[in-house]
Design an enzyme around this catalytic site. Structure first.
Site, PDB file in Angstrom:
ATOM      1  N   LYS A 157       0.835  -1.208   0.000  1.00 33.74           N
ATOM      2  CA  LYS A 157       0.000   0.000   0.000  1.00 33.74           C
ATOM      3  C   LYS A 157       0.869   1.257   0.000  1.00 33.74           C
ATOM      4  CE  LYS A 157      -3.154   2.927   0.430  1.00 33.74           C
ATOM      5  NZ  LYS A 157      -4.255   3.172  -0.459  1.00 33.74           N
ATOM      6  N   CYS A 188      -4.105  10.778   0.943  1.00 34.27           N
ATOM      7  CA  CYS A 188      -3.340   9.535   0.770  1.00 34.27           C
ATOM      8  C   CYS A 188      -1.919   9.817   0.335  1.00 34.27           C
ATOM      9  CB  CYS A 188      -4.040   8.673  -0.255  1.00 34.27           C
ATOM     10  SG  CYS A 188      -5.793   8.497   0.111  1.00 34.27           S
TER      11      CYS A 188
END
Ligand code: SAJ
Length: 425
Positions: A205, A259
């Protein structure tokens, strides 16, 4: 493994679509949020997040009776933690919400349950931080209950489609945990499900978003170099991308959102002596709003007393999300330089956003402005007419940070057009 009841902790950009999708695929889902306003809004048929198709999905889930909204978690077969992991001022990850969620689950945990962490987290969070908190229940992770890290990879603006279609990486603390999580997600995921261990999944991720951040940083650096050498970075990128193995991303006013502007710091924090390129890329992208304001100063002179019509405040095109938005930062820097900023953000109707005055409609932002600053490439800005802007504005100056304006028609109306990534002539 068969799941009947699911408890999702955190009803934000990821938790809410995930909870609703599971509910519309037949699971009994308890959606939990610690923010009473979120609980109140959802219970009264509202949705606190703008995302295409989300309202319809949430309403369908609630109507089916499969989704209920609560402020406290409840016993379930599986738990998903989808709470925010912001960073603090010092760029260190703030895991308090993840830890609070794990602590809230521990007393409810039963043998055979599955716990999934979805929140983006620094490496080793699942085994080092979450497992010990859950094990306060007296149960052992991997033995008495299953534990997995399952990162979300959906793109804001396309969440509902990507949630179902994207491949999904599932990292278990052991094989049985990964397989249990696969059984859960295969209820709706149509992409491929790939099993690994929890720490690898955490790295995956972080690597995905860091890779994108570094690639945007090089595009932004190319823009600065192009300005120096008097060429158009936009044309140069288009030509370079004709190479079969080159795909340069777009320069812009900076990298925002919750993010990409956050996650790379988790790697820097975990190993500062190793993550030097990652840190530099972050600094380049974080410096981009300052660079934009400097470019405006070089092109138009001191901006004190100027009235600036800022087009767009969102962190990227066609979303309403303002988190870590470089556009907002640019507005603040312009204000600091003495300019009066009036912004138009089609997705926001409030009077003010973070100290920035908002116009309800585009024409009122342009009225009497000295400078038009395009900060977000929202689709609806493309139809802006140069002759209309010319009539409304006091001075004909335009600053385009996203390559949205076509130079020729604007210059025909007498505008001085300055673009990020192009020499100022
Ligand atoms: N940006 C540029 N130039 C580009 C692309 C983006 O300046 O060529 C800027 C955008 O304007 C924005 C920022 O970067 O300010 C991030 O936008 P984005 O569209 O690249 O990504 P996010 O933050 O909306 O979503 C990302 C996605 N990650 C990747 O593409 C690797 C998404 O798949 C993740 O699920 C999401 O982060 C997340 O939640 O982590």
């Amino acid at each position: 493994m068969v799941f009947r009841k699911l408890c999702v902790l955190g009803l934000g950009y990821i938790g809410l679509p995930t909870a609703s999708t599971f509910a519309t695929h037949g699971l009994q889902v308890v959606g939990v949020d610690v923010n009473p306003e979120v609980v109140h809004t959802l219970r009264n048929g509202g949705v606190h997040i703008q995302e295409p198709g989300l309202r319809t999905l949430v309403q369908a889930a609630l109507r089916s009776g499969n989704l209920t909204i609560q402020s406290q978690p409840a016993e379930a077969d599986a738990f998903i933690i989808a709470v925010p992991t912001p960073f603090r001022e010092n760029k260190l990850a703030d895991l308090r919400a993840v830890e609070a969620a794990a602590q809230a689950i521990a007393p409810l945990l039963r043998k055979g349950n599955l716990v999934v962490l979805e929140s983006t987290s620094p490496p080793l969070t699942t085994v080092g931080r979450v497992a010990p908190l859950l094990e306060r229940s007296g149960l052992r992770s991997g033995e008495d209950f299953y534990l997995a890290y399952v990162p979300e990879r959906v793109l804001p603006g396309a969440i509902l489609r990507e949630l179902i279609e994207n491949d999904r990486v599932i990292g278990g603390v052991n094989r049985a945990s990964a397989e249990a999580a696969r059984d859960l997600y295969s209820l709706f995921v149509r992409g491929e499900i790939l099993l690994t261990d929890a720490t690898t999944a955490e790295m995956v991720k972080l690597m995905e978003n860091t890779y994108r951040d570094v690639n945007i940083a090089i595009a932004n650096e190319f823009a600065r170099l192009a300005e120096r050498f008097g060429v158009s970075v936009w044309e140069a990128i288009e030509l370079a991308n004709r190479h079969p193995r080159v795909n340069i991303l777009r320069p812009g006013p900076g990298v925002g959102g919750h993010c990409i502007s956050v996650d790379p710091w988790f790697l820097v924090e975990a190993a500062p002596e190793l993550a030097r390129l990652i840190r530099t890329a972050r600094e380049v992208n974080d410096g981009q709003p300052h660079h934009v304001v400097e470019l405006a100063r070089l092109a138009f002179g001191e901006l004190a007393g100027w009235r600036v019509a800022a087009l767009g405040l969102a962190y990227k095109a066609d979303v309403d999300d303002l988190r870590e938005s470089p556009a907002i930062q640019i507005c603040h820097l312009l204000q600091k330089a003495g300019a009066e900023v009036i912004a138009f953000e089609p997705y926001r109707q409030e009077e003010q956003v973070e100290g920035i005055r908002l116009a309800r409609e585009l024409p009122s932002a342009l009225q009497g402005a000295d400078l038009l600053a395009v900060l977000v490439a929202h689709r609806r800005f493309r139809s802006l007419s140069p002759s209309f802007a010319a009539q409304a504005m006091r001075r004909r100056c335009a600053l385009d940070t996203v390559n949205l304006l076509q130079r020729a028609p604007w210059e025909k109306e007498g505008f001085k057009v300055v673009k990020l990534g192009e020499g100022i002539g």
